[in-house]
Design a protein around this motif. Structure first.
Motif, mmCIF file in Angstrom:
data_model
loop_
_atom_site.group_PDB
_atom_site.id
_atom_site.type_symbol
_atom_site.label_atom_id
_atom_site.label_comp_id
_atom_site.label_asym_id
_atom_site.label_seq_id
_atom_site.Cartn_x
_atom_site.Cartn_y
_atom_site.Cartn_z
ATOM 1 N N GLU A 589 0.733 -1.143 -0.060
ATOM 2 C CA GLU A 589 0.181 0.095 0.079
ATOM 3 C C GLU A 589 0.850 1.253 0.005
ATOM 4 O O GLU A 589 0.498 2.243 -0.593
ATOM 5 N N GLN A 590 1.773 1.227 0.868
ATOM 6 C CA GLN A 590 2.855 2.316 0.874
ATOM 7 C C GLN A 590 3.471 2.662 -0.505
ATOM 8 O O GLN A 590 3.507 3.878 -1.030
ATOM 9 N N ILE A 591 3.721 1.570 -1.046
ATOM 10 C CA ILE A 591 4.427 1.721 -2.622
ATOM 11 C C ILE A 591 3.324 2.237 -3.624
ATOM 12 O O ILE A 591 3.618 3.190 -4.214
ATOM 13 N N SER A 592 2.251 1.587 -3.705
ATOM 14 C CA SER A 592 1.257 1.879 -4.619
ATOM 15 C C SER A 592 0.645 3.261 -4.440
ATOM 16 O O SER A 592 0.561 4.049 -5.505
ATOM 17 N N LYS A 593 0.458 3.609 -3.276
ATOM 18 C CA LYS A 593 0.063 4.960 -2.912
ATOM 19 C C LYS A 593 0.933 5.934 -3.405
ATOM 20 O O LYS A 593 0.557 7.173 -4.196
ATOM 21 N N ALA A 594 2.159 5.850 -2.995
ATOM 22 C CA ALA A 594 3.069 6.739 -3.539
ATOM 23 C C ALA A 594 3.280 6.875 -5.080
ATOM 24 O O ALA A 594 3.430 7.754 -5.437
ATOM 25 N N ILE A 595 3.151 5.779 -5.496
ATOM 26 C CA ILE A 595 3.260 6.098 -6.915
ATOM 27 C C ILE A 595 2.184 6.542 -7.820
ATOM 28 O O ILE A 595 2.195 7.282 -8.751
ATOM 29 N N LEU A 596 1.053 6.118 -7.112
ATOM 30 C CA LEU A 596 -0.183 6.749 -7.715
ATOM 31 C C LEU A 596 -0.246 7.959 -7.592
ATOM 32 O O LEU A 596 -0.551 8.903 -8.567
ATOM 33 N N GLU A 597 0.685 8.795 -6.750
ATOM 34 C CA GLU A 597 0.657 10.117 -6.518
ATOM 35 C C GLU A 597 1.624 10.778 -7.530
ATOM 36 O O GLU A 597 1.417 11.926 -8.063
ATOM 37 N N LYS A 598 2.613 9.958 -7.761
ATOM 38 C CA LYS A 598 3.754 10.514 -8.351
ATOM 39 C C LYS A 598 3.788 10.327 -9.955
ATOM 40 O O LYS A 598 4.513 10.877 -10.758
ATOM 41 N N SER A 599 2.753 8.966 -10.483
ATOM 42 C CA SER A 599 3.170 8.765 -11.774
ATOM 43 C C SER A 599 2.282 9.904 -12.500
ATOM 44 O O SER A 599 1.399 10.374 -12.345
ATOM 45 N N LYS A 600 2.700 9.970 -13.752
ATOM 46 C CA LYS A 600 2.262 10.828 -14.737
ATOM 47 C C LYS A 600 1.065 10.145 -15.333
ATOM 48 O O LYS A 600 0.050 10.807 -15.757
ATOM 49 N N SER A 601 1.209 8.674 -15.396
ATOM 50 C CA SER A 601 0.097 8.109 -16.045
ATOM 51 C C SER A 601 -1.070 7.879 -14.841
ATOM 52 O O SER A 601 -2.004 6.976 -15.301
ATOM 53 N N THR A 602 -1.007 8.681 -13.847
ATOM 54 C CA THR A 602 -2.107 8.252 -12.901
ATOM 55 C C THR A 602 -3.554 8.745 -13.310
ATOM 56 O O THR A 602 -3.822 9.970 -13.661
ATOM 57 N N ILE A 603 -4.425 7.723 -13.339
ATOM 58 C CA ILE A 603 -5.664 8.223 -13.653
ATOM 59 C C ILE A 603 -6.425 8.705 -12.457
ATOM 60 O O ILE A 603 -5.955 8.010 -11.237
ATOM 61 N N ALA A 604 -7.452 9.355 -12.258
ATOM 62 C CA ALA A 604 -7.914 9.431 -11.033
ATOM 63 C C ALA A 604 -8.596 8.569 -10.527
ATOM 64 O O ALA A 604 -9.776 8.315 -10.594
ATOM 65 N N LYS A 605 -7.725 7.942 -9.824
ATOM 66 C CA LYS A 605 -8.346 6.443 -9.189
ATOM 67 C C LYS A 605 -7.732 6.524 -7.716
ATOM 68 O O LYS A 605 -6.671 7.004 -7.513
#
Ligand SMILES: Cc1ncc(C[n+]2csc(CCOP(=O)(O)OP(=O)(O)O)c2C)c(N)n1
Ligand SMILES: Cc1ncc(C[n+]2csc(CCOP(=O)(O)OP(=O)(O)O)c2C)c(N)n1
Ligand code: SF4
Ligand code: SF4
Ligand SMILES: [Mg+2]
Ligand SMILES: [Mg+2]
Lengths: 609, 351, 609, 351
Positions: A589-605
């Motif tokens: 969760e720590q990893i995915s959360k952080a990447i979701l915040e930082k990733s350019k390809s983050t979709i609003a999810k």
């Protein structure tokens, strides 16, 4: 609260007092699930203390075979009044709190959003057992019984487990079974709701083993041909040499003479431990030591000597939470920088990063080959989580045809053929010279080993050109190391994304899970797991091939990233650090959360983990 | 910079029973100061090895850092040597000694190297009874870093720079005895007659054989007022009489008056012959050695000779029951790895 | 060969046997030139040995006031047969070789392209002096006399020098003058060519001093208020504490009681030395140690403790050539990485980089303030070149109104006002908490110092959140350090170029000269000299403002660049390393040559240095 | 995790002459195993400090790492404490003691901490005669790392895990004596009557006061076969008789038979009263103490009590002639910096 029953996917946490024998009961529970073929992970969270303080044991059961830690406790078994307040708080909404209701629960412990199961553990024990020690021990077995019933764990699994555990002391089996039954019956008789979690037999762990990394390292040293171990006790590394000793006593005593084909010395400190290893390897043997952060700090001077005088040595660093004495019973990956560049002056060391017990075994054995091939110290960086917790792992393997690669050594017959022996002469152009063992030949091959500057013939020198040639050859050798160290693990045949994840050691567990979580969130990342430093070309290529690489580490200062940038000149901006350093194993969760915040390809999810 | 002596050999040089000449035991030309006590000790080691008929390549010589620790370059050029780091020779020697019981281990150290930074390792090497000869070249100062007082400097001893030491000295012989060393000797670099047989005896001792050799530093600590100066030592020495080492194959020649000679039997059958021993002290009894040492200290004398000798030493390898079938590094993969079948059993234990 | 006479621009090198008293004669020569107001640099190139091995002394005279080393020997004075072959080789074409011709020069030493001046030194000495010690000593003075005549050094300068040197032993003046005169006369009588080099009085060094960095550090510790020094001898740092002791005896003994306002302990090793410093600073005093590379390696564990428990300490590392024992009497800047990140776990230390004796004095004094302000170790990184060689420097300055900044300390009266004292509480938001001295108050302010994880109130903790807060506060403190450490020196008011040079410590000397050389070659670079780590914002801005920055370092692995990239994420590609690590002080030629090769603005020109 | 005792104070608690109650000398609640010898020693320290009327904040307590080294958290909660790194307390204590002569220094260590990793520093702290009380809580094992043998484990002593120690033990008292310690005592955690006055005496000694306290580890080394177990120690103890510490202002009450009592005068005028002393041994003479210790060792007895007492110690600060006008940290810039005028002179020396 979940309305349907969840199969093989939950976290049970036990809260105990240390020194009360709870560890083995809790382990029994985890092992039972393992024997049912279900993926299970157990984390022992213990204090730096011998007796009387709170200790926890976290068991995660995962049908998806995720072996990382997960936050959020589904079932808390609390038999420690000291920690009860924080234990109550740590239960997930809708989760269960199992406690000893011999004495009534104080209202301050009551949360509206969780379920309580009281079992009169003390009362039952006092009734059943007269001996206070038995009362204490069987209390633990009783709650395991209760869980067994609640989670539908197969009873015969325990029968087998007890039979194994008490081989030779069979009379202990019956009382244990009886205690287990007490717990089972109590639930049968008193609990009539549907428990929302259950277990179901699977085949995932078939053929697998469940073992801690330190045991695997100790065994790896046996198979890798270590004959000398010198060490100084320090948590969490102590059990490495203990395992080595156990197996050495079993497998390394000459049956005819009764003599040992090994020597173990508990040194007076870590400096001496590494000094003994260096003395032994200088004299031709394979030798190792195991320690943790403070020991590595103390070993700096000797590591520099071994680097510069080119003496093999294997050092197993089971990392714990630094700096200084830090949290000796918590995990971290924070000795990377000091290990890579240990000692003053320009030094570089070869590092290995195992992720599983099997790799602990393999990389420890490999470390001895590498160390002799490269004539330099090899530092195996494992950590408390890997070293002291039991992990589900592929079984250990050994090829009986395997020979040790002893590196470049001139023996008497070789020396006969040589005009003039040059200990530090780079004959093959790979930066690695030839060495001789002391006593090899009556007239040839003797040389003087020193930490001072030396020329190709091991002669003392203060000449700048001699010095420069020598330290530049050491760089050539470090290049050679890139070809010899284990290659990374790629998670894809060919790259599929602009972004990637890079991890190593125990960060593998949450990282692999995070890859799935991200995928569910529409983000597919390439991934690589690094197994060694210096980094080989594959890794460089991989990083070059991506726009952004998330580097997962369990330290504050992004130490592995520092190595990547320092050695290969990557633009630091493209290496995005995802860090955790609170002493607990990192979670997906720590990893995915952080990447979701930082990733350019983050979709609003949002993550629905 | 190490200079090598010309290798030309005179055909008539005397040979020892292994066929080696004296030259075969020499090393590189010394770069120490002319007159340094350490050079005399190197020479004594060369002589002892020649006399003891040990093949030079069967010796491993280890040291720390200091002028004294440089000396292994100056003796036994055909032996492997290891000039390690400051104060840590004992651990390196310990590791080496575990591996190969066919070699003889010479550890050479200084008083700075062993009494200051190396004190911890020294103590534990004694305790473990490493099978080695351990020589401290004791000049009461740090030669290589230009003359600071070491921990063996006596209270009131004056350095060349004029400073007077205020701290209690560490008495190596007393300390070794207290720690249970089985072979404790003390000598003076200027007394070859005594030193050579002591080294020979140490070489034949199966355990930790310790020799504290007072070895004046002519450059920094040979002045008036220094208690480690040649003159001072010569005046305060209290030699315990001459010693002779008699190898197994030699006959014992008793050419001394009765009552003044003692023969100590070594583990290999050779003898150590004491002549004119101090009558009120028995080097075979620890308490007696302690008392003798104490007495000499009280009267500010330096007791030299073999101070204590434990006749039945158990060295580290014996305590650990390590095989001496062959050196540990000669075992191959199939002798060391238990193999895949055993590994399968191990795997089963974890299921 | 130069046809006209070169004024104040040449290199004289002396080749001697160590332990023969040559150092003071050679120093006399350099000092005479200094007293004539002419810029002069002297490098003592000595072996790791006490007596009997080759030693050299290089004197560069530079009318342009370049204080770096320069390759190419104009005049070689060789009185050591051991090194004569290499000494002959090292003379520049057209240069001079001065030797003792008491015995005829062997033809193998004769080069056609250089000039020879034989002086029968031994013969003269044997004639003049009966005492062998005098023969040895005055031989050195005689060749200084010869040089004096050849280079037209003012005679009365020597009279003054001898008068200073032999204050209290005046009877030694006359024989020295006489020996000098012998050399002068010999040249007068026997040399009748024009010598191509000469000296001329200048005003450059007026008001300057000539002193070594170690003395300056020792003096800085006196002025900076150090009261405890604990150390272990090691070349090249030994003279730091020796200087401290000398000045302490002079200035720190209470005239009334005869008691010392200082304590110096020669420790049993470097671990103990730093332990004593930490004990003393914990107890409120200002304390320091001085060491070199191997000592820093050994101090790792204690440095980690001081970082984590937040205890002040000042460590002076006079760097020498590593790794391991390396070349103990050669220089390098190679302990940067180990100093910055010393110890296991996540640690960072504050570093200071003096370039001149004056800065050694100032930064040592400043280190005590910084260390108490920041409550952390401060490592002053000097090197053998700066520490043991005499450098022309601005004089030391001290403001008598200066008070020591003792940092945040609660005394008894402060404690009275406080509800609850939190040793690790960040009240001011700068990451720096308040401390108390032991014994401060009967009831308040006592706390437990430890290397284990602790909460704001110094209580032991194994809680991940407590731990994280604490180590993150340490990062805030490190940010604060950036504002407190000395600012860099910029060589221009505003940037003029796309490319720049960055250097620190003794690399300043060749770098400044290289800037001029490059200018002559049409390349004008901006430049900055760094004085501390962590790097403050000015430096970051400067680097951001340039396309390419040449980072000059005297180590193999570009250690300062590693710090720049690690801490600020610069693209490593824009930081171009110019390295020298052969143990000799770097030269301007090495730098300018390398930059000419690498600079995009390189015009097809060669360096004419 | 440290638990603090409730701070509620009973108004009628007895007070010492400084007005402090016993509670003022207590620390946090111990987290050691129930029955651990170390806790008894902490209690003895508390009692000794209470009796000695020392203001709690005038004590500094230092330790290394280990169960024993944790104890400073469990006594004297109003004192500054420093739990440093493993084996290095002696150097930290040395540094601290140089700064402030108004504080009393308590160093607490374990046998692992002082006899293994800390051996070098221990030896040199003795040699330097640091003015401190140095207590080793000696359990013959490494408690905190779960029971490995330490260097003080006796040959043949069996650990709970069943391993038998093969190495010579380090005898702290003998070692300290050999190294010239001026105050050498030995005791047992179970013998409060003896231990408390020993600590009191140590507190009043101006120099290095060493107490080796056998302190059983109930969890790892209290089994049959261990020579550091409660039972074994009780059976083999050879107490030198009771001891009383009599502060300056107290009258000496001689209520023992003549000939069985000795009064040793301390530097501050207080007395140490020995009762029923072994008659053939004099703790004021080093040789005699040595012999007594040696004798007890030979008969496998543990000699407890005050073993040696040097009446005229010279501590480090005295040797170094450090000012005691005020603590070093209280001097200001104009007391420490020689000022600009002197600096001008210094500059001139370099012109
Ligand atoms: C870790 C470390 N610290 C300090 C030194 C510097 N050093 C070199 S030799 C020496 C002392 C040598 O004294 P000793 O062992 O008595 O030898 P001696 O020169 O007197 O024979 C010291 C302190 C070093 N090499 N390494
Ligand atoms: C440098 C270092 N090495 C090892 C350790 C691990 N360690 C902690 S306590 C201890 C031994 C403690 O033994 P002892 O001093 O006898 O104390 P006890 O617990 O028996 O009271 C060790 C080895 C450490 N903390 N630091
Ligand atoms: S300095 Fe002293 S110890 Fe070193 S070589 Fe010279 S005389 Fe010997
Ligand atoms: S483990 Fe032993 S030494 Fe540690 S607290 Fe428990 S009983 Fe005491
Ligand atoms: Mg010496
Ligand atoms: Mg212990």
């Amino acid at each position: 609260m979940a309305s349907s029953v969840i199969v093989n996917d939950f976290v049970v946490k036990f809260a105990n007092v240390n020194g009360t024998g709870s560890a083995s009961a809790n382990y029994l529970f985890a092992k039972a699930i393992f024997r049912m073929g279900i993926p299970v992970t157990a984390k022992n969270i213990f204090p730096s203390n011998i007796q009387g303080l709170p200790t926890w044991y976290e068991v995660r059961v995962s049908d998806k075979a995720y072996y990382g830690r997960r936050e959020g406790i589904d079932v808390m078994v609390c038999v420690n009044p000291q920690s009860m307040m924080q234990d109550v708080k740590s239960v997930k909404t809708g989760g269960y709190f199992i406690y000893d209701n011999t004495k009534k629960l104080h209202p301050s412990f009551v949360r509206e959003d969780i379920n309580y199961i009281g079992i009169p553990l003390m009362e039952m024990c006092n009734r059943e057992y007269a001996d206070p020690r038995q009362r204490q021990l069987f209390k633990n077995i009783i709650y395991v019984g209760a869980l067994t019933e609640l989670l539908h764990i197969e009873f015969n699994v325990y029968e087998d487990l007890f039979a194994d555990q008490f081989k030779g002391k069979e009379k202990l089996i019956a009382p244990n079974i009886q205690a287990l039954q007490l717990g089972i019956n109590y639930i049968k008789e008193n609990f009539n709701h549907t428990f929302p979690f259950t277990t179901e037999r699977r085949e995932y762990t078939k053929n697998k083993i469940m073992v801690d990394g330190n045991t695997a390292c100790g065994l790896g040293a046996i198979y890798g041909g270590a004959t000398v171990a010198a060490w100084y006790p320090i948590t969490p590394s102590t059990s490495v040499v203990e395992a080595f000793e156990k197996y050495a006593k079993k497998y390394r005593v000459d049956p005819e003479t009764g003599k040992n084909k090994y020597a173990i010395v508990q040194a007076e400190d870590e400096l001496a431990a590494l000094g003994m290893v260096i003395g032994a390897t200088w004299n031709g043997a394979r030798a190792f030591t195991a320690t943790s952060g403070p020991g590595v700090s103390l070993m700096n001077e000797f590591l520099g000597l071994a680097y510069f005088a080119e003496i093999p040595a294997v050092l197993i660093d089971v990392q714990r939470t630094g700096p200084s004495t830090g949290m000796p019973t918590r995990t971290q990956q924070s000795d990377i920088l000091i290990s890579a560049y240990a000692s003053h002056g320009d030094t570089k060391h070869v590092l290995l990063f195992p992720s599983t017990p099997k790799e602990c075994f393999e990389l420890t054995a490999a470390a001895f080959d590498l160390s002799e091939q490269l004539q330099t110290p090899i530092i195996l960086l494992t950590d408390l989580d890997l070293g002291m917790n039991d992990h589900v792992s592929d079984p250990f393997e050994w090829d009986d045809d395997r020979k040790y690669d002893r590196g470049k050594v001139y023996h008497a017959e070789d020396l006969e053929k040589i005009e003039k022996f040059g200990r530090y002469l780079d004959i093959d152009g790979d930066g690695i010279p030839y060495r001789t063992y002391p006593g090899a030949h009556p007239k040839k091959g003797a040389f003087f080993t020193r930490g001072t500057s030396h020329n190709e013939y091991a002669g003392y020198t203060e000449d700048g050109a001699d010095y420069t040639r020598n330290v530049e050859r050491l760089l050539v050798k470090f290049e050679t190391a890139k070809k010899l160290v284990p290659k990374p693990d790629f998670y894809q045949k060919s790259n599929k994304s602009d972004e990637a994840m890079l991890f190593f050691g125990t960060s593998m567990y949450p990282a692999e899970e995070a890859l799935d979580v991200l995928k569910e969130n529409g983000i597919e990342l390439d991934a690589v797991r690094i197994k060694a430093f210096p980094f080989n070309d594959d890794i460089v290529e991989f990083i070059n091939a991506h726009e952004k690489v998330y580097v997962i580490e369990q330290n504050r200062d992004a130490q592995l990233k520092t190595l990547l940038v320092t050695e290969h000149g990557f633009d630091p901006a493209k290496l995005v650090s995802i860090l955790n350093y609170d002493g607990m194993p990192m979670t997906a969760e720590q990893i995915s959360k952080a990447i979701l915040e930082k990733s350019k390809s983050t979709i609003a999810k949002t993550v629905n983990n | 910079m190490t200079y090598l002596r010309p290798t030309f050999k005179h055909p008539d040089l005397p040979k020892n029973s292994l066929g080696y000449t004296f030259k075969d035991y020499e090393g590189g030309l010394s770069t120490l100061c002319a007159g340094c006590g350490h050079d005399s000790i190197s020479a004594a080691i060369v002589e002892a090895c020649f006399r003891q008929n040990i093949a030079p390549h069967k010796v491993a010589k280890l040291s720390g850092i200091g002028c004294s620790s440089k000396t292994p370059t100056y003796f036994l050029g055909n032996s492997h040597g290891f000039n390690s780091v400051h104060g840590r020779m004992p651990s390196v020697a310990t590791g080496a000694s575990l591996v190969n019981q066919d070699l003889m281990y010479f550890g050479v150290s200084g008083d700075g190297d062993s009494a200051s930074i190396g004190m911890g390792q020294f103590v534990h090497a004694v305790r473990r009874n490493i099978n080695m000869v351990y020589i401290v070249m004791n000049n009461g100062c740090y030669g290589l870093t230009k003359g600071q007082d070491s921990a063996t400097a006596d209270v009131g001893s004056k350095s060349k720079a004029g400073s007077v030491n205020i701290f209690q000295p560490i008495d190596f012989a007393g300390l070794a005895l207290e720690l249970g060393a089985g072979f404790v000797a003390q000598s003076f670099s200027g007394d070859k007659t005594q030193l050579i047989p002591l080294i020979e005896a140490a070489m034949n001792y199966k355990g930790f054989a310790f020799i504290n050799v007072i070895s004046p530093c002519v450059t920094f600590n040979n002045n008036v007022g220094s208690t480690k100066a040649y003159d001072y030592v010569r005046q305060h020495i209290d030699a315990t009489g001459t010693i002779d080492f008699v190898p197994t194959h030699n006959e014992i020649v008793a050419d001394y008056k009765e009552g003044t000679q003692t023969n100590i039997k070594m583990h290999d059958g050779s003898y150590l012959q004491f002549n004119k021993l101090d009558t009120d002290w028995n080097p075979l009894e620890r308490d007696s050695s302690f008392a003798a040492l104490q007495k000499a200290r009280n009267s500010q004398e330096i007791l030299t000779g073999l101070i204590y000798f434990e006749q039945n030493p158990t060295d580290l390898n014996t305590m650990l029951n390590t095989t001496n079938e062959k050196p540990l590094h000669q075992f191959s993969a199939n002798e060391l790895s238990p193999g895949s079948a055993k590994l399968a059993e191990v795997n089963d234990d974890f299921r």
